[in-house]
Design a protein around this motif. Structure first.
Motif, PDB file in Angstrom:
ATOM      1  N   LYS A   1      22.663  20.081  50.153  1.00  0.00           N
ATOM      2  CA  LYS A   1      21.690  20.778  49.856  1.00  0.00           C
ATOM      3  C   LYS A   1      20.201  20.305  50.179  1.00  0.00           C
ATOM      4  N   GLY A   2      20.276  19.281  51.062  1.00  0.00           N
ATOM      5  CA  GLY A   2      19.058  18.791  51.590  1.00  0.00           C
ATOM      6  C   GLY A   2      18.063  18.190  50.183  1.00  0.00           C
TER       7      GLY A   2
ATOM      8  N   GLN B   1      10.197  27.592  55.678  1.00  0.00           N
ATOM      9  CA  GLN B   1       9.587  27.310  54.251  1.00  0.00           C
ATOM     10  C   GLN B   1      10.129  25.934  53.929  1.00  0.00           C
ATOM     11  N   PHE B   2      11.258  25.505  54.063  1.00  0.00           N
ATOM     12  CA  PHE B   2      11.883  24.214  53.881  1.00  0.00           C
ATOM     13  C   PHE B   2      10.812  23.180  54.459  1.00  0.00           C
TER      14      PHE B   2
ATOM     15  N   LYS C   1      20.258  21.964  41.199  1.00  0.00           N
ATOM     16  CA  LYS C   1      20.845  21.408  42.361  1.00  0.00           C
ATOM     17  C   LYS C   1      22.227  20.595  42.102  1.00  0.00           C
TER      18      LYS C   1
ATOM     19  N   ARG D   1      13.781  30.572  56.567  1.00  0.00           N
ATOM     20  CA  ARG D   1      14.312  29.502  55.459  1.00  0.00           C
ATOM     21  C   ARG D   1      13.919  28.133  56.046  1.00  0.00           C
ATOM     22  N   SER D   2      13.814  27.947  57.350  1.00  0.00           N
ATOM     23  CA  SER D   2      13.646  26.693  57.864  1.00  0.00           C
ATOM     24  C   SER D   2      12.164  26.339  57.801  1.00  0.00           C
TER      25      SER D   2
ATOM     26  N   ASP E   1       7.821  22.744  52.367  1.00  0.00           N
ATOM     27  CA  ASP E   1       8.022  22.063  51.333  1.00  0.00           C
ATOM     28  C   ASP E   1       7.901  20.671  51.462  1.00  0.00           C
TER      29      ASP E   1
END
Ligand SMILES: Nc1ncnc2c1ncn2[C@@H]1O[C@H](COP(=O)(O)OP(=O)(O)OP(=O)(O)O)[C@@H](O)[C@H]1O
Ligand SMILES: [Mg+2]
Length: 217
Positions: A166-167, A32-33, A113, A29-30, A36
């Motif tokens: 949600k960043g 991929q974040f 979001k 997850r991290s 992005d």
């Protein structure tokens, strides 16, 4: 990213400790974040350096919207948000597929979001004599009037519970706006706090017949 996926899927055999599986998922997850974020920063830099050239092709909007829905659908589902589409653009028009897809993903990701659980996001599109008009409408938290002017500039975010939890880095709208500018189109935002937001993309259908060479200024 690949190795962490293999590990959390236990594709080569069990890991034994369930915690390891959780950690592998966190790594994925991290990673991929971060990827992005890096891609957004690279896109923004390329745009600002004038190094993005559009590759125009005859696009079918319903097919592109279907593609985008497949990407955003799971995210909306997770957030308890109903997605609906109403695309009344049958004729193809000239646009850069990758760019328009990125714009749609950014705008829909925002709508999802910034809309609380139980909300609704709608994509509507129609064609007028000169333009293709795409609207993404949500019934989410909305944007205060005093902030409407600044969003769409790189790194501008409205501070609220969602930007905190949600960043995001405040690049999605700026990239979208630049990509639409390259198409000689317009991005308009209407919003009311507590009521929702409508983002409208207006793309000219014909402008490219007379302006074949495109490069960012
Ligand atoms: N549909 C929307 N509803 C409410 N606020 C929105 C909406 N779309 C954008 N905003 C506001 O505009 C800001 C800028 O949007 P933008 O997409 O550029 O950034 P982000 O979503 O915060 O981060 P990123 O897109 O880089 O992950 C958001 O932080 C949010 O405050
Ligand atoms: Mg965004």
């Amino acid at each position: 990213l690949g190795f962490s996926e293999i590990m959390s899927g236990e594709m080569l055999g069990p890991m034994g400790q369930p915690k390891y599986g959780e950690y592998a998922q966190d790594i994925h997850r991290s990673g991929q974040f971060l990827l992005d974020v890096i891609n957004d920063i690279l896109d923004m830099s390329k745009i600002e350096a004038g190094r993005i050239e559009l590759e125009l092709e005859d696009l079918s909007l319903p097919a592109l919207v279907d593609d985008v829905m497949r990407i955003i659908g799971p995210r909306a589902h997770e957030g308890g948000i109903a997605l609906s589409t109403n695309i009344k653009v049958e004729q193809t028009f000239a646009a850069d597929r990758r760019a328009l897809k990125q714009v749609m993903i950014n705008l829909l990701a925002n709508a999802v979001k910034f809309t609380p659980d139980g909300g609704h996001v709608q994509v509507k599109a129609r064609q007028t004599r000169h333009d293709v008009v795409i609207e993404i409408k949500d019934n989410g938290i909305g944007i205060p009037e005093e902030d409407l002017g600044k969003i769409g500039r790189p790194f501008e975010q409205v501070e609220n519970q969602f930007t905190k939890s949600k960043g995001g880095s405040g690049l999605g709208l700026a990239i979208s706006k630049s990509l639409i500018d390259l198409h000689h189109g317009k991005l308009q935002i209407e919003s009311a706090v507590g009521v929702g937001t409508t983002v409208r993309v207006v793309l000219p259908r014909q402008v490219f017949a007379t302006r074949p060479r495109l490069k960012a200024a």
